[in-house]
Design a protein around this motif. Structure first.
Motif, PDB file in Angstrom:
ATOM      1  N   ARG A   1       2.121   6.459  -7.043  1.00  0.00           N
ATOM      2  CA  ARG A   1       1.058   7.311  -7.610  1.00  0.00           C
ATOM      3  C   ARG A   1       1.374   8.784  -7.391  1.00  0.00           C
ATOM      4  NH1 ARG A   1      -4.915   6.150  -5.539  1.00  0.00           N
ATOM      5  NH2 ARG A   1      -4.627   4.278  -6.838  1.00  0.00           N
ATOM      6  N   GLU A   2       1.771   9.137  -6.166  1.00  0.00           N
ATOM      7  CA  GLU A   2       2.025  10.540  -5.850  1.00  0.00           C
ATOM      8  C   GLU A   2       3.256  11.082  -6.562  1.00  0.00           C
ATOM      9  OE1 GLU A   2       0.134  12.695  -3.878  1.00  0.00           O
ATOM     10  OE2 GLU A   2      -1.295  11.064  -4.224  1.00  0.00           O
TER      11      GLU A   2
ATOM     12  N   HIS B   1       0.911   4.056  -3.007  1.00  0.00           N
ATOM     13  CA  HIS B   1       0.657   5.474  -2.742  1.00  0.00           C
ATOM     14  C   HIS B   1       1.819   6.333  -3.227  1.00  0.00           C
ATOM     15  CE1 HIS B   1      -0.823   9.039  -0.678  1.00  0.00           C
ATOM     16  NE2 HIS B   1       0.394   9.200  -0.194  1.00  0.00           N
ATOM     17  N   GLN B   2       3.042   5.922  -2.920  1.00  0.00           N
ATOM     18  CA  GLN B   2       4.192   6.749  -3.261  1.00  0.00           C
ATOM     19  C   GLN B   2       4.443   6.762  -4.775  1.00  0.00           C
ATOM     20  OE1 GLN B   2       7.054   6.856  -0.234  1.00  0.00           O
ATOM     21  NE2 GLN B   2       8.795   7.320  -1.560  1.00  0.00           N
TER      22      GLN B   2
ATOM     23  N   GLU C   1       0.834  -1.206   0.000  1.00  0.00           N
ATOM     24  CA  GLU C   1       0.000   0.000   0.000  1.00  0.00           C
ATOM     25  C   GLU C   1       0.867   1.255   0.000  1.00  0.00           C
ATOM     26  OE1 GLU C   1      -4.005  -1.575   2.326  1.00  0.00           O
ATOM     27  OE2 GLU C   1      -2.360  -0.682   3.468  1.00  0.00           O
ATOM     28  N   ARG C   2       1.925   1.248   0.808  1.00  0.00           N
ATOM     29  CA  ARG C   2       2.836   2.393   0.832  1.00  0.00           C
ATOM     30  C   ARG C   2       3.478   2.595  -0.545  1.00  0.00           C
ATOM     31  NH1 ARG C   2       8.407   2.932   4.477  1.00  0.00           N
ATOM     32  NH2 ARG C   2       8.918   5.087   3.839  1.00  0.00           N
TER      33      ARG C   2
ATOM     34  N   LEU D   1      -5.859   1.380  -3.898  1.00  0.00           N
ATOM     35  CA  LEU D   1      -4.426   1.508  -4.132  1.00  0.00           C
ATOM     36  C   LEU D   1      -3.832   0.324  -4.886  1.00  0.00           C
ATOM     37  CD1 LEU D   1      -3.193   2.843  -0.660  1.00  0.00           C
ATOM     38  CD2 LEU D   1      -3.159   4.096  -2.821  1.00  0.00           C
TER      39      LEU D   1
END
Length: 307
Positions: free
Chosen positions: A157-158, A154-155, A150-151, A191
């Motif tokens: 994507r960002e 997220h990273q 998940e981390r 995610l």
């Protein structure tokens, strides 16, 4: 009396078919037994594919301008990059993982692709097939795997605007039906989605159509592959590792193996989303003249399926 006409295949207009270096026997950035990258690009285009993956980072040129020139003049577009992770090992591996991921994600974004295929770490050595850790995760390792993925999602994507798709794979901890379901149930659907590899899932005893029907909202990408059921039965009976199983020909040319690809593609079309379906026939190592005619026949076969 007029002859009966065979029904035409349903047009799979949401499926974008491509291929990958893997179908040319490429598993490593540099290996004397592999087809040179220029030959791969020439042949994948001539075989009728418009989409490709990057393969192992460093096999294709890593300079975006050069790779753009090489792909564009052959009419090819990149669909995804691929990264390898061992996030079940916990926060200690994060920095090294991110360095690898960032390198591949940078090139993937530069090539206009939107997906990053994430393959979990093998519990065997990828060259010697020796056991290097337990095939079973502890509860704590499952938590580290889920939270780490998940981390990562997220990273990625960002930072890069890419979506990760996690690839269930033989000889990894995300393999067959039970472990795939456990992984999906433990991760955020906003995610983390899957790259469903039909061959690896069948190799590990899974049913691709059932997975699409059960977890359709988690399917974000496809790899098309078949296994030879007779060779697979022997491999399972003898406990043969995945690498040596590939050398025995366990991954075979469609439509000779399982699963049948037409129902998989029809189920994927029914999701109502655009999906890449990238052909991958594991053949490492293989004679250099072997992949191209297989790629041509496979593309013709998929056109006959409507893709």
């Amino acid at each position: 009396m007029a002859a009966a006409h065979q029904p035409l295949p349903t047009a799979l207009d949401r499926i974008r078919v491509g291929s990958a270096p893997d179908s040319w026997g490429v598993w490593f950035p540099d290996d004397a037994r592999q087809v040179p990258w220029r030959r791969f690009l020439d042949e994948v285009a001539e075989a009728g594919y418009a989409w490709i993956e990057l393969g192992p980072y460093g096999y294709l040129p890593t300079d975006p301008a050069r790779l753009t020139d090489e792909t564009a003049r052959r009419g090819l577009t990149v669909s995804a990059g691929t990264v390898f992770t061992a996030l079940h090992r916990g926060p200690a591996v994060w920095d090294a993982t991110w360095r690898h991921v960032a390198q591949v994600a940078e090139l993937t974004r530069a090539m206009g692709a939107r997906h990053l295929v994430v393959i979990p770490a093998f519990w065997r050595d990828d060259k010697t097939a020796e056991l290097i850790e337990s095939p079973e995760l502890t509860s704590a390792q499952w938590r580290d795997l889920a939270t780490g993925m998940e981390r990562l999602a997220h990273q990625v994507r960002e930072t890069y605007g890419l979506e990760i798709v996690v690839h269930p794979h033989a000889d990894t901890h995300i393999d067959g039906e039970a472990n795939v379901a456990r992984f999906l149930d433990a991760t955020d659907p906003d995610l983390v989605r899957l790259c469903l590899d039909t061959g690896h899932y069948a190799y590990c005893g899974g049913d691709s159509v059932k997975l699409i029907e059960t977890y359709g909202d988690r399917i974000g990408y496809l790899h098309l592959k078949q296994v030879d059921p007779a060779i697979l039965a022997t491999v399972v009976e003898q406990g043969v590792p995945f690498g040596p199983a590939v050398q025995r020909g366990v991954m075979c040319e469609p439509p000779a193996g399982v699963p049948a690809l037409e129902p998989v593609l029809t189920a994927a079309q029914g999701l109502g989303i655009d999906l890449f379906a990238i052909v991958e026939q594991d053949m490492y190592p293989c004679p250099p003249d072997q992949p191209f005619p297989i790629a041509q026949r496979t593309r013709r076969y998929l056109r006959g399926c409507g893709a």
